[in-house]
Write an enzyme that holds these catalytic residues in place. Sequence first.
Site, mmCIF file in Angstrom:
data_model
loop_
_atom_site.group_PDB
_atom_site.id
_atom_site.type_symbol
_atom_site.label_atom_id
_atom_site.label_comp_id
_atom_site.label_asym_id
_atom_site.label_seq_id
_atom_site.Cartn_x
_atom_site.Cartn_y
_atom_site.Cartn_z
ATOM 1 N N SER A 121 0.810 -1.214 0.000
ATOM 2 C CA SER A 121 0.000 0.000 0.000
ATOM 3 C C SER A 121 0.846 1.268 0.000
ATOM 4 C CB SER A 121 -0.921 0.014 1.227
ATOM 5 O OG SER A 121 -0.164 0.063 2.428
ATOM 6 N N ASP A 164 -1.667 9.178 5.634
ATOM 7 C CA ASP A 164 -2.042 8.876 7.009
ATOM 8 C C ASP A 164 -2.628 10.107 7.696
ATOM 9 O OD1 ASP A 164 -1.015 6.360 6.649
ATOM 10 O OD2 ASP A 164 0.880 6.756 7.671
ATOM 11 N N ASN A 189 6.469 3.276 3.209
ATOM 12 C CA ASN A 189 7.264 3.419 4.430
ATOM 13 C C ASN A 189 8.555 2.605 4.349
ATOM 14 O OD1 ASN A 189 5.218 4.986 5.522
ATOM 15 N ND2 ASN A 189 4.316 3.302 6.676
ATOM 16 N N PHE A 194 -5.381 6.257 5.382
ATOM 17 C CA PHE A 194 -5.296 5.546 6.661
ATOM 18 C C PHE A 194 -5.633 6.539 7.761
ATOM 19 C CE2 PHE A 194 -2.524 4.278 10.335
ATOM 20 C CZ PHE A 194 -3.203 3.118 10.679
ATOM 21 N N PHE A 237 -9.010 1.962 7.168
ATOM 22 C CA PHE A 237 -8.219 2.094 5.946
ATOM 23 C C PHE A 237 -9.155 2.104 4.745
ATOM 24 C CE2 PHE A 237 -5.574 0.649 2.442
ATOM 25 C CZ PHE A 237 -4.401 1.373 2.633
ATOM 26 N N GLN A 296 -3.494 -7.218 6.630
ATOM 27 C CA GLN A 296 -4.396 -7.974 5.764
ATOM 28 C C GLN A 296 -4.651 -9.388 6.265
ATOM 29 O OE1 GLN A 296 -6.237 -6.348 4.187
ATOM 30 N NE2 GLN A 296 -5.659 -5.849 2.098
ATOM 31 N N ASN A 331 4.021 -9.490 13.417
ATOM 32 C CA ASN A 331 4.217 -9.061 14.793
ATOM 33 C C ASN A 331 3.669 -10.156 15.707
ATOM 34 O OD1 ASN A 331 1.397 -8.717 15.056
ATOM 35 N ND2 ASN A 331 1.506 -6.528 14.585
ATOM 36 N N LEU A 334 8.313 -8.017 18.507
ATOM 37 C CA LEU A 334 7.710 -8.193 19.827
ATOM 38 C C LEU A 334 7.614 -6.877 20.586
ATOM 39 C CD1 LEU A 334 9.821 -11.365 20.773
ATOM 40 C CD2 LEU A 334 7.500 -11.334 19.817
ATOM 41 N N ASP A 342 7.295 -1.101 9.859
ATOM 42 C CA ASP A 342 7.818 -0.876 8.513
ATOM 43 C C ASP A 342 9.271 -0.420 8.574
ATOM 44 O OD1 ASP A 342 5.267 -1.476 7.528
ATOM 45 O OD2 ASP A 342 4.645 0.622 7.649
#
Length: 332
Positions: free
Chosen positions: A8, A12, A52, A102, A116, A173, A195, A224, A257
């Site tokens: 994408s 933002d 990003n 976003f 989004f 997604q 993540n 994490l 990112d």
Amino acid sequence: MRIAVTGSVATDHLMTFPGRISEQLLADKLDRISLSFLVDTLDIRDGGVAANIVYGLARLGHRPLLVAAVGADFHEYGRRLAGLGVDTSAVRVSETRHTARFLCTTDPDGNQLASFYAGAMAEAPDIDIAGVLDARGGADLVLIGADAPAAMLRHTRACRSLGIPYAADPAQQLARLEGAEIRELADGATLLFTNEYEHELLLRKTGWKHAEVLRRVGTWITTLAEKGSRIERAGEPAVDVPAVPTEAIADPTGVGDAFRAGYLASLAAGRDAVHCAQTGSVMASLALSAVGTQTYTPEPAHVRDLHRAVYATGLDAAPGTAARPAEGTPLR
């Protein structure tokens, strides 16, 4: 090493709520939520996962190829990225849709509520990445980031057909994708990024056991948050890489990112997975201290020095320049 990044591109709209989002949720009313937040600030920034990541890579001296669908309003945004060294020649410009949007509200604990709007991203499935890469001399690695699901699947199939190593990074997604689609995206990936929450969601939606995922991917990297990241490979013990301490947390948006940009920059420099994750953590810490996803300004020398200070590895060159494999060097 030539890296192409798909996914994408968005604008933002980042807002901050002074209270705590969790305190506004009533356990016995979760089936009828009706909330409105009076926010204190609004920042409008350039964003989107692919943009990003290429931003971070360009800041570290690379010339990544951005493969994405945008609106006609992308002109100034695209000119800025190109000025930093991003190859925007493969960007598809929609004739009818705006660049994606976003909208995200963040509280002091880092909790977020986001929406989004896909906009021009809906045309990403029309991009023929095989043709794009053929016209530009190919790529050594393609990162397949969060995008229109059909585009993610098309890019994955193209990479698999052409024998090009790819990094699967489904991110947000995962909530939209079906189990079979996630399995297709991940199976055979050289790298898999998630993540901690996405790690568990991927297991649940694919129906795969943890060991089965590791058998199907080259390296699974899980971020994490403040605990750093974890590197996992089949038949090897997991390696935990600590985060870089950050004194001032300004905005968590886009930190993942930035991590990916740092990881890929070190990978392109021929470094091992631990070093790659450490560089990712350095980039994440810099992004975390800035509001917006492309407002931090990492320089290779500064990233090298911060890496050395935190991890004491005694590097002799910056992440974007050290021991770089020749163009076309395979990753596996």
